[in-house]
Design a protein around this motif. Structure first.
Motif, PDB file in Angstrom:
ATOM      1  N   VAL A   1       0.859  -1.186   0.000  1.00  0.00           N
ATOM      2  CA  VAL A   1       0.000   0.000   0.000  1.00  0.00           C
ATOM      3  C   VAL A   1       0.891   1.231   0.000  1.00  0.00           C
ATOM      4  N   SER A   2       0.708   2.110  -0.978  1.00  0.00           N
ATOM      5  CA  SER A   2       1.611   3.248  -1.166  1.00  0.00           C
ATOM      6  C   SER A   2       1.653   4.164   0.053  1.00  0.00           C
ATOM      7  N   GLU A   3       0.512   4.349   0.710  1.00  0.00           N
ATOM      8  CA  GLU A   3       0.479   5.227   1.882  1.00  0.00           C
ATOM      9  C   GLU A   3       1.310   4.650   3.022  1.00  0.00           C
ATOM     10  N   GLN A   4       1.226   3.335   3.226  1.00  0.00           N
ATOM     11  CA  GLN A   4       2.025   2.689   4.270  1.00  0.00           C
ATOM     12  C   GLN A   4       3.513   2.766   3.946  1.00  0.00           C
ATOM     13  N   LYS A   5       3.836   2.594   2.681  1.00  0.00           N
ATOM     14  CA  LYS A   5       5.231   2.675   2.247  1.00  0.00           C
ATOM     15  C   LYS A   5       5.780   4.079   2.468  1.00  0.00           C
ATOM     16  N   ASP A   6       4.977   5.084   2.130  1.00  0.00           N
ATOM     17  CA  ASP A   6       5.396   6.475   2.302  1.00  0.00           C
ATOM     18  C   ASP A   6       5.588   6.805   3.774  1.00  0.00           C
ATOM     19  N   THR A   7       4.681   6.298   4.627  1.00  0.00           N
ATOM     20  CA  THR A   7       4.789   6.537   6.064  1.00  0.00           C
ATOM     21  C   THR A   7       6.066   5.937   6.625  1.00  0.00           C
ATOM     22  N   TYR A   8       6.352   4.687   6.277  1.00  0.00           N
ATOM     23  CA  TYR A   8       7.564   4.026   6.768  1.00  0.00           C
ATOM     24  C   TYR A   8       8.811   4.772   6.302  1.00  0.00           C
ATOM     25  N   LEU A   9       8.833   5.143   5.033  1.00  0.00           N
ATOM     26  CA  LEU A   9       9.994   5.834   4.469  1.00  0.00           C
ATOM     27  C   LEU A   9      10.261   7.155   5.181  1.00  0.00           C
ATOM     28  N   LYS A  10       9.226   7.953   5.341  1.00  0.00           N
ATOM     29  CA  LYS A  10       9.402   9.261   5.983  1.00  0.00           C
ATOM     30  C   LYS A  10       9.798   9.112   7.446  1.00  0.00           C
ATOM     31  N   CYS A  11       9.172   8.166   8.143  1.00  0.00           N
ATOM     32  CA  CYS A  11       9.490   7.978   9.561  1.00  0.00           C
ATOM     33  C   CYS A  11      10.939   7.533   9.748  1.00  0.00           C
ATOM     34  N   ARG A  12      11.396   6.594   8.949  1.00  0.00           N
ATOM     35  CA  ARG A  12      12.766   6.108   9.086  1.00  0.00           C
ATOM     36  C   ARG A  12      13.786   7.179   8.671  1.00  0.00           C
ATOM     37  N   TYR A  13      13.438   7.930   7.643  1.00  0.00           N
ATOM     38  CA  TYR A  13      14.338   8.991   7.193  1.00  0.00           C
ATOM     39  C   TYR A  13      14.494  10.062   8.282  1.00  0.00           C
ATOM     40  N   VAL A  14      13.369  10.516   8.824  1.00  0.00           N
ATOM     41  CA  VAL A  14      13.412  11.555   9.863  1.00  0.00           C
ATOM     42  C   VAL A  14      14.070  11.018  11.129  1.00  0.00           C
ATOM     43  N   LEU A  15      13.768   9.768  11.494  1.00  0.00           N
ATOM     44  CA  LEU A  15      14.401   9.170  12.667  1.00  0.00           C
ATOM     45  C   LEU A  15      15.916   9.194  12.539  1.00  0.00           C
TER      46      LEU A  15
END
Length: 235
Positions: free
Chosen positions: A43-57
């Motif tokens: 799911v693109s929204e879940q993928k985007d959420t994971y990507l942004k969270c890991r990047y910012v973390l």
């Protein structure tokens, strides 16, 4: 150059990320296992959420331990909770997200954070899965049981995340605060301390091993430039 950030066992930096905010994500700072995990999402929204969270973390942790984001190594306990492999500053972190918001808590000492949206699915029918008998009885006298349930859920999830087990441990063993007033301030549950508050239409709970002061901070990619992060925290 951005200065190194610091926190303590009596202070929590609570970074909020608007997941609808566009971010110029540099994929090269992610680890191989994070890339593999990212590619499992369909799911693109879940993928985007994971990507942004890991990047910012990674961007934030780099500022607290003074290392490049790409060099940060994370290890995981048997329940999947991440921690820093190299941790000279002895900081702990935890992350949670709900719909278009994410939160990253950073401190020294145990920490668990949870954010839940009020507009989500009702918990009434599932209440017996995480409430004990004492809480079920108290819920009968609560003016807004839906809000009180969501508040309890965030409390218990924050505690179990601080313990490092998540819901692999029974939530029934924890007796939280049955209240629709989301205003806990270093309230004691067992040997932990709980803080909770409303953030827009979401409930946020933070669990720590000691009493803490909480600083709410809004992450923006622009803050990574020109010492803006340091001035934001100190301001």
């Amino acid at each position: 150059m951005v200065q190194q950030l610091t926190t303590s066992a009596t202070e929590v930096h609570l970074w909020f990320l608007d997941l609808q905010q566009p971010l110029d994500v540099d994929m090269s700072i992610l680890s191989d296992d994070e890339i593999s995990r990212l590619n499992t999402f369909r799911v693109s929204e879940q993928k985007d959420t994971y990507l942004k969270c890991r990047y910012v973390l990674r961007q934030l942790l780099a500022l607290y331990i003074n290392k490049p984001p790409s060099s940060i190594s994370l290890s995981y306990n048997s329940f999947g909770k991440p921690d820093l492999t190299y941790n000279p500053s002895h900081i702990s972190f935890n992350i949670s997200h709900c719909k278009h918001s994410a939160v990253i808590g950073i401190t020294k000492g145990s920490i668990g954070v949870d954010i839940e949206c009020k507009t989500g699915q009702s918990l009434i029918e599932a209440s017996s899965l995480f409430l004990n008998d004492e809480e079920m009885e108290a819920l009968k006298f609560t003016p807004d049981p839906e809000r009180a349930l969501l508040h309890l859920w965030t409390q218990k999830e924050a505690i179990l995340k601080a313990e490092g087990t998540g819901f692999s441990s029974s939530p029934h063993a924890i007796t939280g605060y049955v209240t629709s007033s989301v205003q806990l301030q270093n309230a004691e549950v067992n040997h932990y301390h709980l803080n909770s508050f409303m953030r827009g239409d979401s409930i946020v709970s933070i669990c720590t091993s000691t009493s803490v002061n909480i600083k709410q901070l809004d992450f923006s990619y622009e803050l990574l430039k020109h010492n803006a992060l340091t001035s934001t925290i100190n301001g």
